[in-house]
Design a protein around this motif. Structure first.
Motif: not given
Lengths: 338, 151
Positions: B98-117, B119-123
């Motif tokens: 579960f932690a991997n799923a959340v962290t990998s999504a966060a890393l992946e979408h870092k390039s689109e910014g903190l909120v729309l990247g 936070a939006t894609n974390l889950f």
């Protein structure tokens, strides 16, 4: 007549592939063809801050390397025909924004490499362009994000999965005499035999490749032994035996002269599942290795068939199967050329 | 468009060529790695109980938090996806997956910014786990409630 049968172009003029450029990522440069590529990067970021910029960098590098070899500038080129795997073919769009070459965007998934080359050759043959550059790119991490899961997600992939090649290839086509000729091309139709598994694109694409290759033989009225090499783009370890089997059923034996770029680009020890895939797979192998072999005279006539799975994650989730397409281009050693 | 029969004939024809998933081997690998992860979890729990003032019940929370931290770090270091390719369900099912799923999504979408990247894609991947976790908790809670009042 430049059209043979329904879907094959036989170019009326002498059309030449004057130069090509390639750029690849770390896994590809460590592969068996590593020394054939113009620009290599030792990490996936290619000096950029995100994956999309990295892919764009690769495409720019490939085009620059290609133009550099013939000492040309972007201003000397009439049209850029380019495509990639990302939504709205962004790598190509932004590359074209940068170099200012009049731009035609092309998409045929991984078949874009030969689609753009065939279209470019046809434009030159028809007199609608003096010089065109055909370019494609793909990047492992951008493709993972676009089509699969985040790159660091720890899901298990089956052995039938393929590994997207990080790289880009570009080729310059004109009527100016050089050592490689583009003589004909066969445009493929979209084939779908019901494969729904995005981790088994080799099985999905093999029928499209067989269809295009068989159509090419029929319409050109040739047999497989006419070619020193019949290469497919990215059928991988699963699709390559299937295409041989399907062609054999139609009476064409390609077992001696068929090779798949997806199986050529990596070493057996590299962790790439069934083999390489992506636009860049066929492009860098063709523009790097195969052209070199033709120039050296080791190959005289090559039918290069790029295969594309027209995969869309939303469609797959809606339980649709994966449509596929393959386009073939014939590259020949120009005897008496330079 | 190919007919159903043609599709079936093709699927039948390529069956012998397609590599078969090694189910037994995959199960063994999942058992091994999943077991190792759980053993590490057990060791962490004992550690908290021995050296800090936790009981067996209260040690659960810091243990899970520690496992999540380790999994997130391994994801960021590019190791967890390699473990996942080897272990399959063995590293997906534990809380580390579960932690991997959340962290990998966060890393992946870092390039689109903190909120729309981020936070939006974390889950994006883990969202389904939360949804079905909440739904099944509700359903089983209701069942338990009903049975308690019947007896």
């Amino acid at each position: 007549m430049n059209l043979l049968g329904r879907q094959t172009w036989k170019f009326a003029n002498n059309i030449y592939l004057n130069a090509a450029g390639t750029a690849v990522g770390p896994m590809e440069s460590e592969g068996p063809l590593g020394s054939y590529f113009d620009k290599t990067y030792n990490n996936l970021h290619c000096g950029q801050k995100n994956w999309e910029l990295a892919e764009r960098q690769l495409m720019e590098d490939a085009i620059n390397a290609c133009l550099h070899k013939v000492k040309m500038k972007p201003e000397d080129i009439n049209f850029l025909l380019a495509g990639d795997l990302l939504n709205q073919i962004v790598s190509s769009n932004y590359t074209a924004r940068g170099n200012g070459i009049p731009f035609l965007g092309v998409f045929g998934a991984c078949s874009t490499s030969m689609e753009s080359l065939a279209l470019g050759a046809a434009l030159v043959d028809g007199g609608y362009a003096n010089r065109i550059v055909a370019a494609v790119s793909s990047h492992n991490a951008t493709a993972e994000r676009q089509f699969r899961y985040p790159t660091e997600y720890g899901g298990q992939k089956p052995d039938t999965a393929t590994f997207t090649v990080t790289g880009a290839g570009a080729a310059l086509v004109s009527k100016e005499v050089s050592d490689i000729k583009i003589t004909s091309a066969t445009v493929g139709k979209v084939v779908d035999l019901g494969i729904k598994d995005p981790f088994d694109m080799g099985s999905a694409m093999a029928p499209a490749a067989a269809d295009t290759i068989a159509a090419h033989f029929k319409e050109m009225d040739v047999q497989p032994d006419e070619y020193d090499l019949i290469a497919t783009g990215d059928l991988s370890g699963v699709g390559a035996p299937i295409v041989k089997m399907l062609l054999k059923e139609q009476g064409y034996d390609v077992s001696d002269n068929h090779r798949d770029c997806g199986l050529m680009i990596y070493r057996s020890g590299q962790q790439v599942f069934a083999g390489g895939s992506g636009c860049a797979c066929s492009a860098v192998v063709t523009y790097g290795y195969i052209l070199d072999e033709i120039r050296k005279g080791n190959l005289k006539k090559v039918l290069m068939v790029a295969t594309g799975a027209l995969l869309n994650p939303v469609m797959v989730q809606q339980k649709e199967s994966i449509p596929t397409v393959a386009h073939g281009v014939v590259l020949e050693r120009a005897e008496g050329g330079q | 468009m190919a007919t159903k029969e043609e599709q079936q004939a093709y699927a039948e024809k390529i069956k012998s060529i397609q590599p078969k998933p090694p189910y037994v081997l995959n199960c063994l690998k999942a058992f091994l790695i999943g077991g190792i992860i759980c053993t590490i979890g057990q060791a962490i729990q004992m550690f908290y109980m021995t050296y800090f003032n936790f009981t067996e019940e209260t040690a659960g929370n810091p243990t899970v938090a520690t496992l999540i931290l380790i999994a997130a770090l391994l994801t960021g270091l590019g190791v967890y996806d390699k473990i996942g390719q080897f272990a399959g369900a063995g590293s997906v099912v534990p809380v580390t997956g579960f932690a991997n799923a959340v962290t990998s999504a966060a890393l992946e979408h870092k390039s689109e910014g903190l909120v729309l990247g981020v936070a939006t894609n974390l889950f994006k991947l883990a969202g389904a786990v939360i949804v079905f976790g909440a739904v099944s908790a509700y359903v089983f809670g209701m069942i338990r409630y009903i049975f308690q009042h019947l007896t």
